[in-house]
Design a protein around this motif. Structure first.
Motif, PDB file in Angstrom:
ATOM      1  N   GLU A   1       4.821   5.796  10.678  1.00  0.00           N
ATOM      2  CA  GLU A   1       5.995   5.501   9.856  1.00  0.00           C
ATOM      3  C   GLU A   1       6.034   6.364   8.597  1.00  0.00           C
ATOM      4  N   LYS A   2       4.897   6.908   8.212  1.00  0.00           N
ATOM      5  CA  LYS A   2       4.828   7.765   7.024  1.00  0.00           C
ATOM      6  C   LYS A   2       4.361   9.153   7.442  1.00  0.00           C
ATOM      7  N   PRO A   3       4.910  10.175   6.773  1.00  0.00           N
ATOM      8  CA  PRO A   3       6.002  10.150   5.809  1.00  0.00           C
ATOM      9  C   PRO A   3       7.331   9.844   6.498  1.00  0.00           C
ATOM     10  N   VAL A   4       8.315   9.434   5.746  1.00  0.00           N
ATOM     11  CA  VAL A   4       9.562   8.968   6.348  1.00  0.00           C
ATOM     12  C   VAL A   4      10.294  10.072   7.100  1.00  0.00           C
ATOM     13  N   ARG A   5      10.036  11.323   6.760  1.00  0.00           N
ATOM     14  CA  ARG A   5      10.732  12.419   7.427  1.00  0.00           C
ATOM     15  C   ARG A   5      10.103  12.776   8.772  1.00  0.00           C
ATOM     16  N   LEU A   6       8.923  12.192   9.095  1.00  0.00           N
ATOM     17  CA  LEU A   6       8.208  12.607  10.296  1.00  0.00           C
ATOM     18  C   LEU A   6       8.929  12.201  11.577  1.00  0.00           C
ATOM     19  N   ARG A   7       9.359  10.962  11.693  1.00  0.00           N
ATOM     20  CA  ARG A   7       9.993  10.511  12.932  1.00  0.00           C
ATOM     21  C   ARG A   7      11.275  11.291  13.239  1.00  0.00           C
ATOM     22  N   PRO A   8      12.195  11.460  12.270  1.00  0.00           N
ATOM     23  CA  PRO A   8      13.384  12.277  12.577  1.00  0.00           C
ATOM     24  C   PRO A   8      13.029  13.711  12.961  1.00  0.00           C
ATOM     25  N   ALA A   9      12.017  14.280  12.303  1.00  0.00           N
ATOM     26  CA  ALA A   9      11.621  15.657  12.607  1.00  0.00           C
ATOM     27  C   ALA A   9      11.053  15.768  14.013  1.00  0.00           C
ATOM     28  N   LEU A  10      10.230  14.791  14.405  1.00  0.00           N
ATOM     29  CA  LEU A  10       9.675  14.789  15.752  1.00  0.00           C
ATOM     30  C   LEU A  10      10.772  14.700  16.805  1.00  0.00           C
ATOM     31  N   GLU A  11      11.718  13.812  16.595  1.00  0.00           N
ATOM     32  CA  GLU A  11      12.798  13.625  17.565  1.00  0.00           C
ATOM     33  C   GLU A  11      13.634  14.887  17.708  1.00  0.00           C
ATOM     34  N   ASP A  12      13.929  15.529  16.573  1.00  0.00           N
ATOM     35  CA  ASP A  12      14.741  16.749  16.613  1.00  0.00           C
ATOM     36  C   ASP A  12      13.992  17.910  17.258  1.00  0.00           C
ATOM     37  N   PHE A  13      12.659  17.919  17.141  1.00  0.00           N
ATOM     38  CA  PHE A  13      11.859  19.031  17.635  1.00  0.00           C
ATOM     39  C   PHE A  13      11.536  18.894  19.119  1.00  0.00           C
ATOM     40  N   ILE A  14      11.160  17.715  19.556  1.00  0.00           N
ATOM     41  CA  ILE A  14      10.600  17.553  20.897  1.00  0.00           C
ATOM     42  C   ILE A  14      11.624  17.830  21.989  1.00  0.00           C
ATOM     43  N   ILE A  15      12.872  17.460  21.777  1.00  0.00           N
ATOM     44  CA  ILE A  15      13.884  17.620  22.826  1.00  0.00           C
ATOM     45  C   ILE A  15      14.166  19.097  23.112  1.00  0.00           C
ATOM     46  N   PRO A  16      14.467  19.920  22.092  1.00  0.00           N
ATOM     47  CA  PRO A  16      14.666  21.348  22.399  1.00  0.00           C
ATOM     48  C   PRO A  16      13.384  22.052  22.834  1.00  0.00           C
ATOM     49  N   ALA A  17      12.219  21.617  22.329  1.00  0.00           N
ATOM     50  CA  ALA A  17      10.963  22.245  22.750  1.00  0.00           C
ATOM     51  C   ALA A  17      10.752  22.048  24.245  1.00  0.00           C
ATOM     52  N   ARG A  18      10.982  20.837  24.729  1.00  0.00           N
ATOM     53  CA  ARG A  18      10.818  20.578  26.155  1.00  0.00           C
ATOM     54  C   ARG A  18      11.867  21.337  26.972  1.00  0.00           C
ATOM     55  N   SER A  19      13.093  21.429  26.461  1.00  0.00           N
ATOM     56  CA  SER A  19      14.148  22.156  27.172  1.00  0.00           C
ATOM     57  C   SER A  19      13.803  23.629  27.318  1.00  0.00           C
ATOM     58  N   ILE A  20      13.251  24.224  26.261  1.00  0.00           N
ATOM     59  CA  ILE A  20      12.834  25.629  26.317  1.00  0.00           C
ATOM     60  C   ILE A  20      11.752  25.810  27.372  1.00  0.00           C
ATOM     61  N   ALA A  21      10.773  24.913  27.390  1.00  0.00           N
ATOM     62  CA  ALA A  21       9.696  25.000  28.371  1.00  0.00           C
ATOM     63  C   ALA A  21      10.224  24.878  29.797  1.00  0.00           C
ATOM     64  N   MET A  22      11.142  23.942  30.023  1.00  0.00           N
ATOM     65  CA  MET A  22      11.670  23.740  31.374  1.00  0.00           C
ATOM     66  C   MET A  22      12.481  24.952  31.844  1.00  0.00           C
ATOM     67  N   GLU A  23      13.219  25.572  30.942  1.00  0.00           N
ATOM     68  CA  GLU A  23      13.987  26.758  31.320  1.00  0.00           C
ATOM     69  C   GLU A  23      13.047  27.913  31.658  1.00  0.00           C
ATOM     70  N   LEU A  24      11.967  28.062  30.902  1.00  0.00           N
ATOM     71  CA  LEU A  24      10.987  29.110  31.210  1.00  0.00           C
ATOM     72  C   LEU A  24      10.341  28.866  32.567  1.00  0.00           C
ATOM     73  N   LEU A  25      10.069  27.612  32.899  1.00  0.00           N
ATOM     74  CA  LEU A  25       9.492  27.290  34.200  1.00  0.00           C
ATOM     75  C   LEU A  25      10.467  27.618  35.329  1.00  0.00           C
ATOM     76  N   ARG A  26      11.756  27.375  35.106  1.00  0.00           N
ATOM     77  CA  ARG A  26      12.752  27.735  36.126  1.00  0.00           C
ATOM     78  C   ARG A  26      12.796  29.243  36.333  1.00  0.00           C
ATOM     79  N   LEU A  27      12.719  29.995  35.245  1.00  0.00           N
ATOM     80  CA  LEU A  27      12.697  31.450  35.357  1.00  0.00           C
ATOM     81  C   LEU A  27      11.471  31.926  36.121  1.00  0.00           C
ATOM     82  N   LEU A  28      10.326  31.313  35.850  1.00  0.00           N
ATOM     83  CA  LEU A  28       9.103  31.689  36.551  1.00  0.00           C
ATOM     84  C   LEU A  28       9.203  31.387  38.038  1.00  0.00           C
TER      85      LEU A  28
END
Length: 333
Positions: free
Chosen positions: A139-166
């Protein structure tokens, strides 16, 4: 900002504690550098570049990947804020139990048989799917949860697209890596490497290959620390502002029967500043059986690895250690 490299100069921080001391092989002065792939290019061009990098190094950097610059900076700053929290705010997260998914661990995470320790603190979190994992995030720091949510979704999407290319590049169905092979938790490892009085005497993390399928790494654009083993030499990964580092884990090398490579890498501390990195690790489900794709076991190229459930692989990995040679020997047919 000028990039900061490790130095053997003396420091007011004092001597390196004995438990962190070890014999190191210095990085090579070679001019070899990781490929930098522009994902906004034509699909054929990008596919060829990703495949070539995967066969040669198992490591590359990507630019124009679609993750907003603000998302990357917020993630880095939120994790840095976490490590600056008072110890009392982090105490309940500390654990050396590898079976516990969400935990904070320190230099004992890769303790060697010689009882050496490494100059690193790690926040280890399961972060996907967000709806299920978010309630267990700190729960601390308060900016961590929003930052994680914003980061994890595009990070996984990038990985999945690279796997499709491979898949396209090596002759597998485009969705080969969907389902169980990428259906496990996406683990976030936020690593903090504190400044070190003499970086030539210790490591942030020892040589290892990642246990997962593919990793998306956010590292600071101004301080060096990551090194990759290439043809017997350690080479520095020069940080590029706005880029993400991609590397392949053991599971991708196994699934492609060695066509794509998982390469050992390590981190070195810096004498001047601390360094915070954030890695998103795409993993199979624990019950998923990983083995060479039948399309890649053909005449003249027999299976190099035996099929094994990911749960059993992790037991092997935790038993024999993170050294690539030891893990591969345990998995050979």
């Amino acid at each position: 900002m000028k990039k900061l490299r490790s130095s053997a100069a003396s420091s007011s921080q004092g001597a390196v504690p004995e438990r962190f001391l070890m014999r190191l092989t210095a990085a090579s002065p070679t001019l070899v550098s990781l490929p930098v792939i522009d994902l906004s290019g034509g699909r054929d061009e990008v596919r060829r570049a990703v495949l070539h990098a995967g066969k040669e190094l198992g490591f590359f950097q990507v630019i124009n990947h679609g993750m907003p610059e603000r998302t990357m900076r917020e993630m880095e700053m939120a994790c840095s804020d976490f490590f600056r929290l008072p110890t009392t705010d982090k105490a309940t997260l500390y654990s050396e139990d590898s079976e516990q998914t969400n935990r904070l661990l320190s230099s004992t995470m890769y303790r060697s048989a010689a009882s050496e320790s490494y100059a690193c603190h790690c926040l280890h979190l399961a972060c996907h799917p967000v709806e299920r994992t978010k309630p267990s995030w700190p729960e601390k720091p308060v900016r961590l949860r929003p930052a994680l949510e914003d980061f994890i979704i595009p990070a996984r999407s990038i990985a999945m697209e690279l796997l499709r290319l491979l898949c396209e590049g090596i002759g597998l169905q485009p969705d080969y890596f969907e389902g169980g092979l990428t259906g496990g938790d996406v683990i976030i490892n936020a690593n903090r490497y504190p400044p070190c009085a003499d970086p030539n005497l210790t490591l942030g993390l020892p040589p290892h290959c990642d246990w997962n399928l593919i990793t998306v790494l956010l590292q600071p654009g101004y301080v060096c620390g990551l090194q990759v083993l290439y043809n017997g030499d350690w080479i520095d990964v020069d940080p590029i502002p706005g880029a993400l580092v991609i590397n392949f884990g053991h599971q991708l090398e196994i699934a492609t029967n060695g066509v794509l490579r998982s390469i050992e890498h390590r981190t070195v501390p810096n004498i001047v500043v601390g360094r915070t990195t954030v890695a998103a690790l795409i993993m199979p489900t624990m019950d998923c059986v990983v083995g060479p794709a039948k399309e890649l076991v053909v005449e003249g190229r027999s299976a190099r690895y035996r099929r094994v459930a990911f749960r059993d692989f992790m037991h092997i990995y935790n038993t024999v250690g993170a050294c690539k040679e030891s893990v591969e020997e345990a998995l050979k047919i």
